[in-house]
Design a protein around this motif. Structure first.
Motif, PDB file in Angstrom:
ATOM      1  N   LYS A 195       0.843  -1.193   0.000  1.00  0.00           N
ATOM      2  CA  LYS A 195       0.000   0.000   0.000  1.00  0.00           C
ATOM      3  C   LYS A 195       0.879   1.244   0.000  1.00  0.00           C
ATOM      4  CE  LYS A 195      -4.444  -0.680   2.256  1.00  0.00           C
ATOM      5  NZ  LYS A 195      -5.128  -0.294   3.509  1.00  0.00           N
ATOM      6  N   HIS A 203     -21.112  -4.290  12.298  1.00  0.00           N
ATOM      7  CA  HIS A 203     -21.456  -4.967  11.052  1.00  0.00           C
ATOM      8  C   HIS A 203     -22.403  -4.129  10.209  1.00  0.00           C
ATOM      9  CE1 HIS A 203     -19.064  -8.276  12.211  1.00  0.00           C
ATOM     10  NE2 HIS A 203     -19.763  -8.484  13.322  1.00  0.00           N
ATOM     11  N   PHE A 204     -22.091  -4.087   8.911  1.00  0.00           N
ATOM     12  CA  PHE A 204     -22.805  -3.277   7.934  1.00  0.00           C
ATOM     13  C   PHE A 204     -23.643  -4.170   7.034  1.00  0.00           C
ATOM     14  CE2 PHE A 204     -20.480   0.893   8.011  1.00  0.00           C
ATOM     15  CZ  PHE A 204     -19.573   0.570   9.004  1.00  0.00           C
ATOM     16  N   LYS A 205     -24.554  -3.560   6.309  1.00  0.00           N
ATOM     17  CA  LYS A 205     -25.328  -4.320   5.333  1.00  0.00           C
ATOM     18  C   LYS A 205     -24.463  -4.689   4.138  1.00  0.00           C
ATOM     19  CE  LYS A 205     -30.015  -2.883   6.329  1.00  0.00           C
ATOM     20  NZ  LYS A 205     -29.831  -1.588   7.034  1.00  0.00           N
ATOM     21  N   LYS A 206     -23.543  -3.790   3.771  1.00  0.00           N
ATOM     22  CA  LYS A 206     -22.688  -4.042   2.605  1.00  0.00           C
ATOM     23  C   LYS A 206     -21.289  -4.451   3.069  1.00  0.00           C
ATOM     24  CE  LYS A 206     -25.049  -0.796  -0.441  1.00  0.00           C
ATOM     25  NZ  LYS A 206     -24.905   0.432  -1.239  1.00  0.00           N
ATOM     26  N   ALA A 207     -20.845  -5.611   2.566  1.00  0.00           N
ATOM     27  CA  ALA A 207     -19.551  -6.163   2.990  1.00  0.00           C
ATOM     28  C   ALA A 207     -18.399  -5.208   2.688  1.00  0.00           C
ATOM     29  CB  ALA A 207     -19.314  -7.499   2.293  1.00  0.00           C
ATOM     30  N   LEU A 208     -18.452  -4.579   1.525  1.00  0.00           N
ATOM     31  CA  LEU A 208     -17.356  -3.702   1.122  1.00  0.00           C
ATOM     32  C   LEU A 208     -17.287  -2.461   2.005  1.00  0.00           C
ATOM     33  CD1 LEU A 208     -15.234  -3.929  -1.125  1.00  0.00           C
ATOM     34  CD2 LEU A 208     -16.599  -2.350  -2.466  1.00  0.00           C
ATOM     35  N   GLU A 216     -10.653  -0.548   7.155  1.00  0.00           N
ATOM     36  CA  GLU A 216      -9.364  -0.294   6.505  1.00  0.00           C
ATOM     37  C   GLU A 216      -9.038   1.195   6.415  1.00  0.00           C
ATOM     38  OE1 GLU A 216      -6.946  -2.257   4.247  1.00  0.00           O
ATOM     39  OE2 GLU A 216      -7.368  -3.410   6.043  1.00  0.00           O
ATOM     40  N   ASN A 217     -10.014   1.973   5.956  1.00  0.00           N
ATOM     41  CA  ASN A 217      -9.711   3.352   5.568  1.00  0.00           C
ATOM     42  C   ASN A 217     -10.092   4.390   6.609  1.00  0.00           C
ATOM     43  OD1 ASN A 217      -8.987   2.190   3.169  1.00  0.00           O
ATOM     44  ND2 ASN A 217     -10.864   2.734   2.114  1.00  0.00           N
ATOM     45  N   TYR A 218     -11.137   4.123   7.387  1.00  0.00           N
ATOM     46  CA  TYR A 218     -11.643   5.171   8.266  1.00  0.00           C
ATOM     47  C   TYR A 218     -11.244   4.958   9.723  1.00  0.00           C
ATOM     48  CZ  TYR A 218     -14.175   6.376   4.073  1.00  0.00           C
ATOM     49  OH  TYR A 218     -14.474   6.719   2.796  1.00  0.00           O
ATOM     50  N   ASN A 226     -24.762  -4.736  -4.655  1.00  0.00           N
ATOM     51  CA  ASN A 226     -25.324  -5.623  -3.638  1.00  0.00           C
ATOM     52  C   ASN A 226     -26.684  -6.073  -4.119  1.00  0.00           C
ATOM     53  OD1 ASN A 226     -23.580  -5.441  -0.919  1.00  0.00           O
ATOM     54  ND2 ASN A 226     -23.468  -3.534  -2.080  1.00  0.00           N
ATOM     55  N   ARG A 252     -27.496  -9.994   2.687  1.00  0.00           N
ATOM     56  CA  ARG A 252     -26.243 -10.380   3.330  1.00  0.00           C
ATOM     57  C   ARG A 252     -26.499 -11.218   4.564  1.00  0.00           C
ATOM     58  NH1 ARG A 252     -21.538  -7.185   6.248  1.00  0.00           N
ATOM     59  NH2 ARG A 252     -20.142  -8.945   6.271  1.00  0.00           N
ATOM     60  N   ARG A 253     -27.591 -10.916   5.230  1.00  0.00           N
ATOM     61  CA  ARG A 253     -27.870 -11.678   6.463  1.00  0.00           C
ATOM     62  C   ARG A 253     -29.237 -12.329   6.392  1.00  0.00           C
ATOM     63  NH1 ARG A 253     -25.881  -7.155  10.702  1.00  0.00           N
ATOM     64  NH2 ARG A 253     -26.330  -5.895   8.917  1.00  0.00           N
ATOM     65  N   LYS A 262      -3.808   4.961   1.755  1.00  0.00           N
ATOM     66  CA  LYS A 262      -4.954   4.131   2.120  1.00  0.00           C
ATOM     67  C   LYS A 262      -5.692   3.600   0.904  1.00  0.00           C
ATOM     68  CE  LYS A 262      -6.050   6.150   6.525  1.00  0.00           C
ATOM     69  NZ  LYS A 262      -6.859   7.188   7.139  1.00  0.00           N
ATOM     70  N   ARG A 263      -5.697   4.371  -0.162  1.00  0.00           N
ATOM     71  CA  ARG A 263      -6.519   3.988  -1.305  1.00  0.00           C
ATOM     72  C   ARG A 263      -5.723   3.668  -2.561  1.00  0.00           C
ATOM     73  NH1 ARG A 263      -8.938   7.233   1.988  1.00  0.00           N
ATOM     74  NH2 ARG A 263     -11.047   6.731   2.668  1.00  0.00           N
ATOM     75  N   GLU A 267     -18.114  -2.352   5.130  1.00  0.00           N
ATOM     76  CA  GLU A 267     -17.515  -2.801   6.384  1.00  0.00           C
ATOM     77  C   GLU A 267     -15.990  -2.854   6.251  1.00  0.00           C
ATOM     78  OE1 GLU A 267     -19.753  -5.883   8.315  1.00  0.00           O
ATOM     79  OE2 GLU A 267     -17.932  -6.782   9.091  1.00  0.00           O
ATOM     80  N   GLU A 268     -15.543  -3.346   5.097  1.00  0.00           N
ATOM     81  CA  GLU A 268     -14.098  -3.432   4.861  1.00  0.00           C
ATOM     82  C   GLU A 268     -13.475  -2.031   4.829  1.00  0.00           C
ATOM     83  OE1 GLU A 268     -12.844  -6.128   1.696  1.00  0.00           O
ATOM     84  OE2 GLU A 268     -11.322  -4.663   1.149  1.00  0.00           O
ATOM     85  N   HIS A 269     -14.116  -1.126   4.127  1.00  0.00           N
ATOM     86  CA  HIS A 269     -13.573   0.233   4.036  1.00  0.00           C
ATOM     87  C   HIS A 269     -13.612   0.947   5.376  1.00  0.00           C
ATOM     88  CE1 HIS A 269     -14.484   0.243  -0.553  1.00  0.00           C
ATOM     89  NE2 HIS A 269     -13.400  -0.428  -0.237  1.00  0.00           N
ATOM     90  N   LYS A 316     -14.070  -3.924  14.992  1.00  0.00           N
ATOM     91  CA  LYS A 316     -14.384  -4.917  13.952  1.00  0.00           C
ATOM     92  C   LYS A 316     -15.737  -5.592  14.166  1.00  0.00           C
ATOM     93  CE  LYS A 316     -10.090  -6.278  11.791  1.00  0.00           C
ATOM     94  NZ  LYS A 316      -9.107  -7.333  11.564  1.00  0.00           N
TER      95      LYS A 316
END
Lengths: 300, 191
Positions: free
Chosen positions: A216, B77-82, B89-91, A295, A299-300, A219-220, B84-86, B74
């Motif tokens: 990296k 938990h979010f509705k969108k997996a990505l 990772e980023n914030y 999406n 998801r759940r 971050k992006r 959650e990752e961001h 960690k």
């Protein structure tokens, strides 16, 4: 007798004072105890790579459950074509692909490449997940079986051609480790089987080992590299090893990948085992992958 | 005769010692939970983003009003997996800053009668720490006592910028400048 009583009395006094002392304790001690109890969960490593592809090949990343990833990839012509073809930009091959997450650990994908009019389909199965905490697992391990169908018209339609001759199979194991927030490495032992080899001298089975990684930069933004080494004696004589260097730019739901590679094809069999480009000769292609996720499932 | 007297005194002593200790645990002052809920909500004209954390640890001392929270980033938990990752990772950079904590007090504890059923509005003040930054915050909360059970809830606002969480221009319109935090805990365990 007296002594015994004294000891008992002493013990009682100690017990009383310990009891009152316990009540004066700050809540922080209780917090620490509770945190320890709840903290002993498995801490899975996430985001080993930014997306499901490194450059041409796969990473151990899967798309999430119910997520559809639309991938459009281009490879332009070689840089050594010179200014007349604007350093390769006049030519392009492309692959359109759809990846979908059935479960967090099982992904399925299909694609169509203009190069040799090839369709491909694969599963990506996550077998192990790198983790720390309650369970320590040093690496993430994935298995990817791929089948490719070359639909290019037969070179010689007059001879007996078999449908099975169009099929190619690839089996890959990906072993990856995220060493730090910015650094990840991956090994990719690969087995490729072709039902029909072009020349009698060419093997039907090819063995290769890939190595790749990312660093990296911000971050992006990350720098990626990928190299597939074909084992001598298990390769087509004239083929070269695939080497690619690129960057990932992540912007919310998109990931843009820009890279330089010596491979035209974007399915495993083409870029790993049928590559002819040589970096030192200037057979370097500029290319990009664009990924956009949607999406669509629950998801759940 | 003397021997039995002595024995009786001995047992009386033991009883006298243990009884207050037992009583002490019965009249618990520290109530805690290991599965409290903290959620956040970001509302913009483009999209609404929300996430829940159901593994919040919290301790409430009913004697002195001490109130503490701790959670693992960690576990949001979010509705969108990505997303959650961001988020990780980023914030919030959860590898570097895995936890968020609050250490503070109910500043007007006298208002609450923990032995009488009812709903009590209280003021809470303390330090909220996350992403390597600690800030004094104050919030209004509700303590509910029902059949000897204590529950707490609160809703307050937090600005990511105050916690050194930078939001790039590109997604500035997608993430609100002020995030609403909702807290809900049933203090069903005591010590």
């Amino acid at each position: 007798m007296q002594l015994k009583n004294k000891i008992l009395l002493g013990a009682c006094t100690l017990f009383i004072s310990a009891n009152t002392m316990g009540q004066q304790k700050d809540s922080t001690d209780l917090m620490n105890t509770l945190e320890k109890e709840t903290g002993t969960t498995v801490n899975y490593t996430t985001a080993t790579f930014k997306t499901t592809r490194l450059v041409n090949g796969h990473t151990v990343e899967n798309v999430g459950k119910g997520v559809l990833d639309v991938k459009i990839s281009h490879r332009f012509g070689t840089l050594n074509k010179g200014g007349y073809e604007l350093f390769g930009l006049d030519n392009a091959t492309m692959r359109m692909g759809l990846d979908y997450g059935i479960t967090p650990n099982l992904m399925v994908g299909i694609g169509r490449s203009t190069f040799e009019k090839t369709y491909d389909a694969f599963f990506k199965i996550k077998i192990l997940r790198q983790s720390s905490g309650k369970r320590n697992m040093p690496v993430t391990l994935s298995y990817i079986p791929t089948v490719a169908l070359k639909t290019l018209r037969w070179a010689d339609p007059s001879r007996k051609n078999y449908y099975s001759s169009r099929l190619f199979y690839t089996h890959q194991l990906l072993i990856a480790r995220k060493f730090s927030a910015g650094t990840s490495l991956q090994l990719m032992p690969t087995f490729i089987h072709r039902n029909l080899a072009a020349l009698k001298a060419d093997p039907n089975d090819i063995l290769a080992i890939g190595i790749g990684g990312r660093q990296k930069l911000t971050k992006r933004l990350s720098l990626n590299a990928e190299y597939y080494y074909q084992l001598p004696g298990h390769k087509i004589d004239s083929s070269t090893n695939s080497l690619s260097i690129g960057i990932d730019i992540e912007t919310g739901g998109h990931v843009f990948q820009l890279h330089f590679t010596n491979s035209v094809g974007m399915s495993e069999r083409t870029f790993i085992s049928e590559n002819t480009g040589k970096w030192e000769k200037g057979d370097i292609l500029f290319g990009f992958n664009i990924s956009r996720v949607f999406n669509i499932g629950k998801r759940r | 005769m003397v021997k039995t007297m002595n024995k009786a005194i001995k047992w009386l002593l033991v009883l006298l010692t243990i009884a207050p200790a037992l009583a002490g645990t019965a009249m618990a002052q520290k109530y805690y939970t290991k599965n409290g809920t903290i959620s956040f909500f970001s509302k913009t004209s483009i999209e609404n983003i929300s996430a829940d954390n159901n593994q919040v640890v919290s301790v409430l001392n009913t004697q002195n009003g001490e109130l503490q929270f701790s959670l693992i980033i960690k576990n949001f938990h979010f509705k969108k997996a990505l997303m959650e990752e961001h988020f990780n990772e980023n914030y919030l950079e959860s590898d570097k800053f895995p936890k968020a904590t609050f250490k503070g007090n109910i500043t007007d504890l006298a208002k609450v009668n923990f032995t009488t059923d009812g709903s009590y509005n209280v003021n809470i003040g303390g330090d909220l720490s996350m992403h390597g930054v600690s800030k004094k915050i104050s919030a209004v909360g509700t303590i509910t006592v029902k059949a000897g059970k204590i529950a707490g809830s609160s809703r307050f606002l937090v600005k990511p910028s105050e916690y050194d969480i930078r939001i790039p221009k590109l997604v500035k319109d997608n993430i609100a400048e002020t995030i609403e935090i909702t807290v809900s805990c049933n203090y069903d365990q005591k010590m």
